[in-house]
Design a protein around this motif. Structure first.
Motif, PDB file in Angstrom:
ATOM      1  N   MET A  18       0.810  -1.213   0.000  1.00  0.00           N
ATOM      2  CA  MET A  18       0.000   0.000   0.000  1.00  0.00           C
ATOM      3  C   MET A  18       0.845   1.265   0.000  1.00  0.00           C
ATOM      4  O   MET A  18       0.436   2.279   0.519  1.00  0.00           O
ATOM      5  N   GLY A  19       2.033   1.206  -0.556  1.00  0.00           N
ATOM      6  CA  GLY A  19       2.930   2.351  -0.512  1.00  0.00           C
ATOM      7  C   GLY A  19       2.991   3.113  -1.814  1.00  0.00           C
ATOM      8  O   GLY A  19       2.434   2.718  -2.833  1.00  0.00           O
ATOM      9  N   SER A  20       3.710   4.204  -1.768  1.00  0.00           N
ATOM     10  CA  SER A  20       3.849   5.057  -2.943  1.00  0.00           C
ATOM     11  C   SER A  20       4.963   4.601  -3.873  1.00  0.00           C
ATOM     12  O   SER A  20       5.114   5.147  -4.943  1.00  0.00           O
ATOM     13  N   ASN A  21       5.753   3.601  -3.475  1.00  0.00           N
ATOM     14  CA  ASN A  21       6.875   3.164  -4.304  1.00  0.00           C
ATOM     15  C   ASN A  21       6.544   1.950  -5.166  1.00  0.00           C
ATOM     16  O   ASN A  21       7.418   1.249  -5.619  1.00  0.00           O
ATOM     17  N   LEU A  22       5.274   1.714  -5.416  1.00  0.00           N
ATOM     18  CA  LEU A  22       4.875   0.537  -6.186  1.00  0.00           C
ATOM     19  C   LEU A  22       5.345   0.590  -7.633  1.00  0.00           C
ATOM     20  O   LEU A  22       5.493  -0.429  -8.277  1.00  0.00           O
ATOM     21  N   SER A  23       5.573   1.777  -8.150  1.00  0.00           N
ATOM     22  CA  SER A  23       6.001   1.884  -9.541  1.00  0.00           C
ATOM     23  C   SER A  23       7.518   1.809  -9.689  1.00  0.00           C
ATOM     24  O   SER A  23       8.025   1.814 -10.796  1.00  0.00           O
ATOM     25  N   SER A  24       8.239   1.724  -8.601  1.00  0.00           N
ATOM     26  CA  SER A  24       9.697   1.651  -8.643  1.00  0.00           C
ATOM     27  C   SER A  24      10.152   0.330  -9.260  1.00  0.00           C
ATOM     28  O   SER A  24       9.517  -0.698  -9.086  1.00  0.00           O
ATOM     29  N   ASN A  25      11.264   0.371  -9.957  1.00  0.00           N
ATOM     30  CA  ASN A  25      11.842  -0.839 -10.534  1.00  0.00           C
ATOM     31  C   ASN A  25      12.903  -1.449  -9.630  1.00  0.00           C
ATOM     32  O   ASN A  25      13.513  -2.447  -9.989  1.00  0.00           O
ATOM     33  N   ASP A  26      13.142  -0.862  -8.473  1.00  0.00           N
ATOM     34  CA  ASP A  26      14.139  -1.352  -7.535  1.00  0.00           C
ATOM     35  C   ASP A  26      13.666  -2.670  -6.932  1.00  0.00           C
ATOM     36  O   ASP A  26      12.607  -2.735  -6.310  1.00  0.00           O
ATOM     37  N   SER A  27      14.444  -3.718  -7.095  1.00  0.00           N
ATOM     38  CA  SER A  27      14.039  -5.033  -6.578  1.00  0.00           C
ATOM     39  C   SER A  27      14.028  -5.086  -5.050  1.00  0.00           C
ATOM     40  O   SER A  27      13.442  -5.996  -4.474  1.00  0.00           O
ATOM     41  N   LEU A  28      14.640  -4.112  -4.396  1.00  0.00           N
ATOM     42  CA  LEU A  28      14.662  -4.055  -2.930  1.00  0.00           C
ATOM     43  C   LEU A  28      13.788  -2.925  -2.379  1.00  0.00           C
ATOM     44  O   LEU A  28      13.953  -2.520  -1.235  1.00  0.00           O
ATOM     45  N   ARG A  29      12.854  -2.437  -3.169  1.00  0.00           N
ATOM     46  CA  ARG A  29      12.054  -1.272  -2.753  1.00  0.00           C
ATOM     47  C   ARG A  29      11.256  -1.522  -1.484  1.00  0.00           C
ATOM     48  O   ARG A  29      11.140  -0.636  -0.656  1.00  0.00           O
ATOM     49  N   TYR A  30      10.735  -2.716  -1.297  1.00  0.00           N
ATOM     50  CA  TYR A  30       9.933  -3.006  -0.101  1.00  0.00           C
ATOM     51  C   TYR A  30      10.818  -3.095   1.138  1.00  0.00           C
ATOM     52  O   TYR A  30      10.457  -2.618   2.207  1.00  0.00           O
ATOM     53  N   GLU A  31      11.972  -3.704   0.991  1.00  0.00           N
ATOM     54  CA  GLU A  31      12.903  -3.828   2.103  1.00  0.00           C
ATOM     55  C   GLU A  31      13.479  -2.469   2.480  1.00  0.00           C
ATOM     56  O   GLU A  31      13.656  -2.166   3.664  1.00  0.00           O
ATOM     57  N   LYS A  32      13.749  -1.636   1.483  1.00  0.00           N
ATOM     58  CA  LYS A  32      14.273  -0.296   1.757  1.00  0.00           C
ATOM     59  C   LYS A  32      13.233   0.559   2.478  1.00  0.00           C
ATOM     60  O   LYS A  32      13.577   1.340   3.365  1.00  0.00           O
ATOM     61  N   ARG A  33      11.985   0.406   2.121  1.00  0.00           N
ATOM     62  CA  ARG A  33      10.942   1.153   2.830  1.00  0.00           C
ATOM     63  C   ARG A  33      10.819   0.663   4.270  1.00  0.00           C
ATOM     64  O   ARG A  33      10.586   1.451   5.186  1.00  0.00           O
TER      65      ARG A  33
END
Length: 190
Positions: free
Chosen positions: A155-170
């Motif tokens: 449910m975050g704003s970084n869903l469109s990011s291509n970073d494979s670690l975006r969820y862990e970084k958040r």
């Protein structure tokens, strides 16, 4: 020479010809470092054996989970972001003891589909770490073990990011914001 023998000979020759640095990286390689250099000296991040991380042990495809440099990337991100939350003179030592990335490799009946990570809210990112924050005088300001989990990671704003670690970084960002808001208040109290 028969085709299988020729193929085997070609594979052996290719393996010998490929330099060691060009081979795929595996986070469980015992020769890899278990820490990132302290950027600026204020924050040090190390980790235990990645082969024991939940990401490797319970992912559904331990070979795909072990590929790459994601542990080092996540530790570097943690070091860099944590440094921005410290007051002048503070030092922070972090040890990561477990990581479970968002998603799983689910079994599938389709051939060749077992290397696709399925991201669902059933598989949130998790991390366990210990830390010790010291003030400019060298005294411990805060320390402890934290078990981080983000059940609302989709449910975050970084869903469109291509970073494979975006969820862990958040997950890291949320912890740093919460943990060090209180720690900075402790150091600035009279």
């Amino acid at each position: 020479m028969k085709a299988p023998a020729l193929l085997l000979t070609a594979l052996v020759a290719l393996a010998v010809a490929v330099p060691a640095g060009a081979r795929p990286t595996n986070v469980t390689d015992p020769d890899l470092p278990r820490s990132v250099p302290a950027g600026g000296g204020a924050v040090s991040v190390s980790w235990t054996d990645p082969a024991q991380f939940s990401e490797i042990r319970y992912s559904g495809n331990r070979w795909e989970s072990a590929r790459g440099t994601w542990v080092t990337q996540l530790a570097t991100y943690l070091r860099d972001e944590a440094g921005q939350h410290l007051a002048r003179g503070q030092t922070l030592a972090i040890t990561i003891s477990d990581i479970d990335r968002a998603g799983r490799y689910e079994p599938t009946a389709r051939i060749g589909m077992n290397d696709i990570r399925v991201v669902k809210d059933l598989y949130p990112p998790r991390m366990t770490l210990t830390f010790s924050l010291k003030g400019a005088d060298g005294n411990v300001v805060a320390e402890g073990e934290r078990k981080l989990v983000d059940h609302g990671f989709l449910m975050g704003s970084n869903l469109s990011s291509n970073d494979s670690l975006r969820y862990e970084k958040r997950l890291v960002d949320d912890w740093l914001r919460k943990e060090f808001r209180d720690s900075q208040a402790l150091t600035s109290a009279p």
